[in-house]
Design an enzyme around this catalytic site. Structure first.
Site, PDB file in Angstrom:
ATOM      1  N   SER A   1      47.370  37.794  20.702  1.00 35.53           N
ATOM      2  CA  SER A   1      48.678  37.636  20.057  1.00 35.53           C
ATOM      3  C   SER A   1      49.633  36.750  20.843  1.00 35.53           C
ATOM      4  CB  SER A   1      49.330  39.002  19.840  1.00 35.53           C
ATOM      5  OG  SER A   1      49.589  39.622  21.076  1.00 35.53           O
TER       6      SER A   1
ATOM      7  N   LYS B   1      56.349  44.473  16.270  1.00 33.66           N
ATOM      8  CA  LYS B   1      56.805  43.290  17.012  1.00 33.66           C
ATOM      9  C   LYS B   1      58.174  42.805  16.514  1.00 33.66           C
ATOM     10  CE  LYS B   1      52.129  41.720  18.081  1.00 33.66           C
ATOM     11  NZ  LYS B   1      51.067  40.752  17.773  1.00 33.66           N
TER      12      LYS B   1
END
Length: 773
Positions: free
Chosen positions: A676, A719
C-alpha cells in the site's frame, strides 16, 4: 524272588493298565489283538497285557509298547455286534518282555515272570499303614469308592497285593500307573504309592476349597434370586411395581408425551426394552439410562415462533448497536423472506472483524430481535473431532458433541447458535474439528446431522448460525465456502463517540452505582479519550477507560463528599494519566523528500510519513524502518520507475551511479508490511531527486508496478478516516478503489478532496509543488 521264562501272546492296551489281582472287562477290536486272544484261548488262556506309550497309535510297533506289563488269565470271552470282542481278564503276575518272537498275525513275546515272595519287615509295615491311612483319607475326600470296597482293600495283608489294589482304584495318569507297575520291590512300590497319594490329597483339598467357595457364591445368588422373586410377589399383591418396570414405564410415559420422529421413537423403545431385561446392578444399565435421558431431552420438534415484525426488529438492532448497517440489513432481509416463505433454511453468517467490534453481542441482538433462544459455543482451542461430533457410547464417560449439548441446553430446534472464534480451532492426531463442522454448516447436509453418541440424525437446518472470527485467512477454505462472510472492519472515531455516549457511559455509570448527574462528561472529553488513550478497531479499551473514570469519580464522591464530578478535556490527564498514544498529524508546510502515506493496521488506519535522503555515492539504495518483504519490493519497484522516467522528471539520467538513496519510514519499532505504500515511497524519491517539495495537506495510498501503473489496495475506509483525523485535505487513491467510497461516512467525504489516479505520472503531478503552482 524267582524268575520264570515263557512264550505268550501279547495284547497291547490303549489308555488303560492292568495290575495283578485286578479283574476288568476289555473291549478288543484290532485284528492283531483278536488273533492274540484266539491263540491264548487255544492254549492255556494266559495273555500278556502291556500298555502303549501313545494311546492314539492304532498300529503300534514293539518300541511303542512298555516293556513291563501283567500276565492275565482270560476268564470270559464274548463276541459283540460289529466284530468287537468283550473279554474279562484277571491280572496274575508282573512280567517283563524280553523279546518279540512273532509280529504277525499277532505279537508273540518271550517274557520273564516276576514271582513275588511275601516278606514283612518293620519298615514295610510302616509304609503299609501309611498307604492304608492315606487311601482312607483319599476315599473320604473323593467319595468315588463305596465303603465296602474300602474294607475289602484295607483287609488285605500282603503288602504287594495291597499296593496293587490301591493303585487300581486310583484315577491316575498312565505314566504314574506304569511307574507303580515297574516298581517290582515292595518297599519301592509302597514309597511311590505314598508319594502319589500325598499329591492326590493336595489336589483334592484344593478342589474341596474351590467347591466350597463356588457353592457359597451359588447359594448367595440363589438366595438373592429367591428373595427378589418373593419381593416381586409381595409387590404384586400390594399393587406396587418393580423399580425396573416402574422406570421403564416412566420412560415410556415421557416418550408418549413428546412429539418425536418415528425413527427416534423406535430407537428409544428398543433401548427401554433392553433396560427392562437387564439386571438392575448391571454396569451398562447406567449407560442406557444416560442415553435415554439425552434422547428424550433433545428438542426434536420444539420450535419458538419467530417475530417477523421488521420495524420492531430494526428498532431492537438499532437500540443494541450503533452502525453495522450491512449486518442489520442482512438480518432484516432474512426476516422478510421468512415472512413470505416457511421453507427458508437458516443462513450461516460469518462475522469477521478485530476484537471488540461487537460480533458476539450482535448475535445476542439478532436472537432478541427475532425472539429466538440464544446459545453460544466457543471453538477457541478445540482440536478434537469428538468435541463437535461426540464420542461413541462404547467409551467410558462418553457424551454428545458441543452442537448437540447446545441444542439440549437451549431446548429449541431453531435457536440463534453462535460458534465463537472459529479461526482459533486447530487439529491434531484426534482428528480435524473443522472437517466435522462441514456437516454442521452445510445447508444441504445439516438437516440430518449425525452425532456419534446420539446415533440418530438430528435436524439442524432450522438453526440460524452465526460464526465469528478475527481473521479470514485462518478459516479452512471448504468451511469458508459454506458461509456468508460479513466484514466488520471497525468503528470510525465519530461512531466510537456515539457508542460511548449511547451505550458505554450509561452502562458503566449504572454498574458503578452512579446516578446520571453524578458524573458529567464535557464535550470533546470522549473524543480525547479515543484519540489519546486508545488505539483499537473496537471499543473494549474505550469501555475500560470509561470504567476507570467512573471508579475515580465514585471515590471522589465518597471520600470528598462531592455531589458531582465533571471530566473535561483539560483535567482528563489527572484521571487517566499522561496520554498513551499519539496520532500522526499532517506536515505544516511542503517539504522535499517527505511524502505522507496511509497505512492499515489491526487497530484501524494511520498516517505514515516516508522520508528520503540523497547523498553522493555509487547508487546504493538503503531501506530502514522495520519494512517487510512486500514493502521492500514496492520501494525497489518505485526506484526502478523513477530511473525509467528520469529524463521527463528533469533528473540526471546517471543519478543511480553517483547518488546513494536512503528511504526511511519512521516509528521503526512498529513492523510494517503490505502492498500500500508503493506510490508514497516513489513520490518521496522523486521529490528528493528533483528538489520539488511534496504537498503537506495531501496523503496517498496505492501500489506501483515497474511501468508506473497504480494498483488498488485494501482498508480504504480506515485509511481515509486516519487522513481525516490528521487534518489532511486531499487524498490520492487508485482509480479502482473509487467504489470503496460508499463505506465512508458522509461528513468525512465532505471534508476531503479525493484524487483518483491510474498512473504514477498523475500522482507526481498532483503531489509535487511546482514553481508555478
Amino acid at each position: 524272588m524267582s524268575k520264570k521264562r515263557r512264550f505268550i501272546p501279547l495284547l497291547p492296551l490303549r489308555g488303560i493298565l492292568v495290575f495283578p489281582y485286578m479283574i476288568i472287562h476289555l473291549d478288543v477290536g484290532r485284528e492283531k489283538s483278536i488273533s492274540a486272544l484266539e491263540e491264548a484261548m487255544v492254549h492255556d488262556r494266559l495273555i500278556m497285557l502291556a500298555s502303549q506309550k501313545d494311546a492314539q497309535n492304532d498300529r503300534p510297533e514293539p518300541d511303542d509298547i512298555f516293556r513291563i506289563g501283567t500276565i492275565a488269565e482270560i476268564k470270559q470271552l464274548l463276541k459283540l455286534p460289529g466284530g468287537t470282542i468283550r473279554v474279562l481278564v484277571e491280572g496274575l503276575h508282573r512280567a517283563q518282555i524280553l523279546r518279540y518272537t512273532e509280529l504277525d498275525p499277532f505279537f508273540q513275546v518271550e517274557i520273564e515272570e516276576f514271582d513275588e515272595i511275601q516278606t514283612k519287615t518293620p519298615e514295610i509295615e510302616a509304609l503299609t499303614r501309611t498307604a492304608i491311612s492315606q487311601f482312607e483319607q483319599w476315599v473320604k475326600l473323593s467319595k468315588k469308592i463305596p465303603p465296602e470296597t474300602l474294607i475289602s482293600v484295607v483287609t488285605v495283608e500282603e503288602p504287594g497285593r495291597l499296593s496293587d489294589l490301591i493303585a487300581s482304584h486310583l484315577a491316575l495318569k498312565i505314566e504314574d500307573k506304569q511307574a507303580l507297575l515297574e516298581a517290582v520291590g515292595y518297599k519301592e512300590r509302597l514309597e511311590k504309592l505314598c508319594e502319589i497319594l500325598g499329591r492326590e490329597m493336595e489336589i483334592l483339598e484344593l478342589e474341596k476349597k474351590i467347591n466350597v467357595r463356588v457353592r457359597k457364591q451359588m447359594e448367595k445368588t440363589q438366595k438373592e434370586y429367591y428373595l427378589r422373586e418373593q419381593l416381586k410377589a409381595i409387590q404384586k399383591e400390594l399393587g406396587e411395581k418393580d423399580d425396573r418396570l416402574a422406570e421403564a414405564d416412566e420412560y415410556r410415559q415421557r416418550l408418549k408425551e413428546l412429539d418425536i420422529p418415528k425413527e427416534v421413537a423406535e430407537k428409544i423403545n428398543k433401548e427401554i426394552e433392553r433396560l427392562e431385561k437387564m439386571p438392575p446392578m448391571a454396569a451398562e444399565s447406567a449407560v442406557i439410562r444416560t442415553y435415554l435421558d439425552w434422547l428424550l431431552a433433545l428438542p426434536w420438534t420444539k420450535e419458538t415462533t419467530d417475530r417477523l415484525d421488521i420495524a420492531v426488529a430494526e428498532k431492537i438492532l438499532d437500540e443494541d448497536h450503533y452502525g453495522l448497517q450491512k449486518v442489520k440489513e442482512r438480518i432484516l432481509e432474512y426476516l422478510s423472506v421468512r415472512k413470505l416463505t416457511e421453507t427458508m433454511k437458516g443462513p450461516i453468517l460469518c462475522l469477521v472483524g478485530p476484537p471488540g467490534v461487537g460480533k458476539t453481542s450482535l448475535a445476542r441482538s439478532i436472537a432478541r430481535a427475532m425472539e429466538r433462544k440464544f446459545v453460544r459455543v466457543s471453538l477457541g482451542g478445540v482440536r478434537d473431532e469428538a468435541e463437535i461430533r461426540g464420542h461413541r457410547r462404547t467409551y467410558v464417560g462418553a457424551l454428545p458433541g458441543r452442537i448437540i449439548q447446545g441444542m439440549r441446553t437451549v431446548g429449541s430446534k431453531n435457536p440463534v447458535f453462535l460458534l465463537d472464534e472459529i479461526d482459533k480451532m486447530s487439529a491434531d492426531f484426534r482428528g480435524d474439528p473443522s472437517a466435522a463442522l462441514l456437516e454442521v454448516l452445510d445447508p444441504e447436509q445439516n438437516n440430518t446431522f449425525s452425532d456419534h453418541y446420539i446415533e440418530v440424525p438430528f435436524d439442524l437446518s432450522r438453526v440460524l448460525w452465526v460464526v465469528t472470527a478475527n481473521v479470514m485467512h485462518n478459516i479452512p477454505r471448504p468451511l469458508l465456502d459454506r458461509m456468508e462472510v460479513i466484514s466488520i472492519p471497525g468503528y470510525t472515531e465519530e461512531e466510537k463517540v456515539q457508542i460511548a455516549k449511547r451505550y458505554l457511559i450509561p452502562k458503566q455509570t449504572r454498574d458503578h452505582g452512579l446516578s446520571e448527574g453524578q458524573i458529567i462528561f464535557s464535550e470533546g472529553t470522549i473524543q480525547k479519550v479515543i484519540r489519546d488513550y486508545t488505539r483499537e478497531a473496537g471499543v473494549r479499551n474505550l469501555e475500560r477507560n470509561i470504567a476507570g473514570l467512573c471508579r475515580k469519580a465514585a471515590r471522589q464522591i465518597v471520600q470528598e463528599q462531592r455531589t458531582a464530578v465533571k471530566i473535561t478535556a483539560q483535567n482528563l490527564h489527572t484521571f487517566l494519566g499522561a496520554p498513551k498514544y499519539r496520532h500522526a498529524q499532517a506536515e505544516k508546510s511542503p517539504q522535499v523528500g517527505v511524502a505522507t502515506g496511509l497505512a492499515w493496521t489491526e487497530v484501524g488506519g494511520d498516517v505514515l510519513a516516508a522520508e528520503v535522503s540523497i547523498m553522493k555515492g555509487k547508487g546504493k539504495l538503503t531501506l530502514t524502518g522495520q519494512l517487510g518483504e512486500v514493502m521492500r519490493e514496492s520501494a525497489q519497484a518505485g526506484f526502478t520507475y523513477i530511473r525509467t522516467r528520469a529524463k521527463e522528471l528533469g533528473i540526471d539520467e546517471e543519478f543511480h551511479e553517483k547518488t546513494d538513496i536512503h528511504i526511511h519510514l519512521p516509528e521503526g519499532a512498529i513492523p510494517k508490511d503490505g502492498p500500500s505504500a508503493g506510490i508514497t515511497m516513489a513520490t518521496a524519491v522523486a521529490s528528493a531527486l528533483t528538489g520539488q517539495p511534496v504537498r503537506s495537506d495531501l496523503a496517498m495510498t496505492g501500489e506501483i508496478t515497474l511501468r508506473g501503473r497504480v494498483l488498488p489496495v485494501g482498508g480504504i475506509k480506515e485509511k481515509v478516516l486516519a487522513a481525516h483525523r490528521a487534518g489532511i485535505k486531499k487524498v490520492i487513491l487508485p482509480q479502482e478503489n473509487r467504489r470503496d467510497l460508499e463505506e465512508i461516512p458522509a461528513n468525512v467525504k465532505r471534508s476531503l478532496e479525493f484524487i483518483f489516479v491510474e498512473h504514477m505520472d498523475e500522482v507526481l503531478r498532483a503531489a509535487l509543488v511546482t514553481d508555478n503552482g
